[in-house]
Design an enzyme around this catalytic site. Structure first.
Site: not given
Length: 669
Positions: A116, A288
């Site tokens: 991430k 993400e």
């Protein structure tokens, strides 16, 4: 095309992959831990290999054991499903070294998008709109507090290697940042073996909307519309739909094209999902990219007609996508409800145990709708403490959103699950919630609509009348059956009593029968609350599902007998019903009510779990809101706090102990 593939996963996703592989004529290999020896995916696969003990760290997360299973069985490729090893570049590389194909993206894309923190850096460099935040290494709680103050509250603390809501906290103050930072790090290390976290601005009233992308090894990338995933609790999705009721064509196209550009930038291959948060003005921000198949992929398959698992397998085998962007059309509406083994009346805390009854609704097309149920369990199976608490993913499709929602409500009403607590009452209530039906969603929906938790619902007058009619119909049908026993002494011409009293919960509802004969199938007019209701059903004693009409309304309710009565479950309502004559009802009102035991001076374990920490000592004075203990269940740490000022009397549990639900952790003076 591959002749044999191994599925490096368990549960419903393993069963899902096996179904498509079987249709494609591909043999399958399952892997299983000690806890999954008798699991459904093991039974469904052509072969199965044991890979270790129940904890995932000793079985499903051990790449060497997966590779050894491939060599043992001759599997040419591995489908990772989601979770476990699905987003580990090192696993992909290890397979490549052994000449085994990974059914998913290449290591480059996994590394660029799977982490991430790194994915946000990459997205920023690629001019993709992202949420303001700090992507560097956070040293400690003091550093986290300083960063949060610079960004501005509220902030989101998230595990870099996270997923499924684990290692994630929202903080509105310095104190919450410090506590959330420690909890997020601890959960991240426990779940993913990586305790790195990052902090970003939390968008108020956000929607969680994601774009499904599909790419081959020849440079072709398409997006297959979006999924609305805003109904969440503890940052984990509960219900999803496709398309989103919020997006317009312009926003959908912009999000899709940005997702495709991002996928092309990392030479993406296979199925992947680009997640966004969308504010009230339809501004969207990249969150993400999940470099794997998503849990909620069935709703995309239902509205596009494209089997994503099949395309993943074909892409991995080197084939070209058989369609271009202009070929993708969204047809109708699909809803997915995640059925979890968790108790909605205990703030959705996990529940484990054996499924003494598991009978999903029939899959396939019926009328204008389609029912699909992706599951990895069966009647008699056990929900283990070692893995995710998902039981099934129930999906419905219909031409319009409200038709799909209504189909879901009816399917949930007919979905029988006994033996463990589950979130079906909440899902059923959601389907009739006005805000959900209007599509006015945000990730804060559950917290906003149920600020004090989801409590048992009370039926209104119309619902009470319908449930009373169902309960009385069951009683009359059962009595009719008993009257027909060959050895029963009875008056052959005994008239049917006209006046009845149905006790529904604490309330007594008078019912007058307007017909003098019980027929099979059952058809009768009843007068309830001054209204005449025509009741019709072909229900028989012993059937767990009552299906029929009440006052012209189609209804499906679950029937569970108990001593001298029935429990009825319908649309999130759960009521106990007893049938009396008017005189019996008068006497019943005189019966004493048994009160539950007083547990106000005890801290009870709210779910089966492992005691991680006891935060207080005997004799300690504790203020309301302070932490008393931390219990871990199904990879989630649950902080148990004091509800009021108190003094700790006796501590009955210690760290490392496994406790059953309602076990006494400590007593208060």
């Amino acid at each position: 095309m591959f002749k044999k593939i191994l599925i490096a996963n368990r549960g419903e996703i393993a069963c899902r992959v096996i179904k498509t592989a079987r249709r494609m004529g591909i043999l399958t290999v399952a892997v299983y831990s000690d806890a999954d020896r008798d699991a459904l995916h093991v039974e469904m696969a052509d072969e199965a290999v044991h890979i270790g003990a129940a904890p995932a760290a000793e079985s499903y997360l051990v790449a060497e054991k997966i590779i050894a299973a491939c060599k043992e069985t001759g599997a040419e490729a591995v489908h990772p499903g989601y979770g476990f090893l699905s987003e580990r570049a090192s696993f992909c590389e290890a397979l490549e070294k052994e000449g085994i194909i990974f059914i998913g993206p290449k290591p480059k894309a996994i590394r660029a998008m799977g982490d991430k923190i790194e994915s946000k850096k990459f997205a920023n460099a690629a001019k993709v709109s992202t949420v303001p935040g700090y992507l560097g290494v956070i040293d400690d709680a003091d550093h986290a507090e300083k960063i949060a103050a610079e960004i501005g509250y509220p902030v989101m603390i998230k595990a870099s290697a996270g997923g499924g809501g684990k290692g994630m906290r929202i903080a509105w103050s310095d104190a919450e940042v410090r506590d959330g930072f420690e909890r997020a790090r601890s959960e991240a290390k426990s779940s993913f073996g990586d305790d790195r976290v990052f902090i970003e601005k939390f968008v108020v009233d956000p929607r969680h909307i994601e774009i499904q992308v599909l790419a081959d090894a020849h440079g072709n990338v398409t997006y297959l519309g979006e999924r609305e995933c805003s109904i969440q609790r503890r940052n984990q999705k509960v219900a999803e739909e496709a398309p989103s009721p919020f997006l317009d064509e312009t926003t959908r196209k912009a999000m899709g094209e940005q997702s495709v550009a991002l996928a092309k930038a990392v030479d993406y291959q296979s199925a992947g999902t680009v997640e966004f948060i969308v504010d009230r003005d339809r501004n969207f921000y990249f969150l993400e990219m999940n470099t794997r198949l998503q849990v909620e992929h069935p709703v995309t398959e239902l509205v596009t007609g494209i089997d994503l698992v099949e395309q993943m397998i074909r892409v991995a085998a080197g084939e070209t996508l058989p369609f271009a962007q202009d070929d993708i059309k969204l047809n109708g509406w699909a809803i997915e409800s995640r059925l979890y083994a968790e108790d909605p009346y205990r703030n959705f805390l996990p529940s484990i145990g054996r499924l003494t009854r598991y009978r999903p609704p029939r899959e396939g097309k019926g009328g204008n709708s389609i029912i699909r149920n992706d599951t990895g369990v069966f009647e008699g199976a056990e929900i283990s403490m070692y893995y995710d608490p998902m039981i099934a993913k129930l999906c419905t499709w219909a031409p319009t959103r409200l038709e799909a929602v209504d189909a879901m409500g009816e399917a949930l009403d007919g979905f029988l699950v006994d033996g463990i607590a589950h979130n079906m009452p909440f899902l059923s209530a959601l389907m009739k919630h006005p805000r959900w039906r209007e599509g006015r969603l945000s990730t804060g929906f559950i917290a906003e609509e149920y600020p004090n938790g989801f409590a048992p619902m009370t039926p209104d007058d119309g619902e009470s009348a319908a449930l009373a009619a169902i309960a009385l119909s069951c009683s009359l049908i059962d009595a009719n059956r008993r009257e027909r026993y060959a050895d029963r002494l009875r008056q052959a011409t005994a008239p049917l009593r006209e006046e009845w009293m149905v006790k529904l919960g604490p309330h007594y509802i008078p019912v007058t029968l307007l017909d003098g004969l019980v027929t099979i199938p059952f058809e009768m007019d009843m007068q309830i609350n001054g209204a005449t209701l025509a009741v019709a059903t072909d229900w028989r004693p012993g059937n767990a599902v009552w299906a029929g009409t009440v006052g012209g309304r189609k209804m499906t309710a679950q029937i569970r007998p108990f001593l001298n009565g029935l429990r009825l479950d319908w649309q999130g309502l759960s009521v106990q019903a007893k049938i009396f004559t008017p005189r019996q009802a008068e006497l019943d009102k005189l019966m004493p009510v048994k009160l539950p035991p007083d547990t106000s001076k005890m801290l009870l374990c709210p779910m089966p779990g492992l005691v991680v920490a006891i935060a207080v000592a005997q004799g300690q004075e504790v203020k309301a809101g302070e932490t008393l203990a931390i219990v871990e269940a199904m990879k989630m740490e649950n902080v148990l706090r004091a509800e009021r000022d108190l003094v700790v009397g006796k501590i009955n549990a210690k760290p490392g102990e496994s406790l059953a639900v309602d076990a006494v952790i400590m007593e208060f003076a």
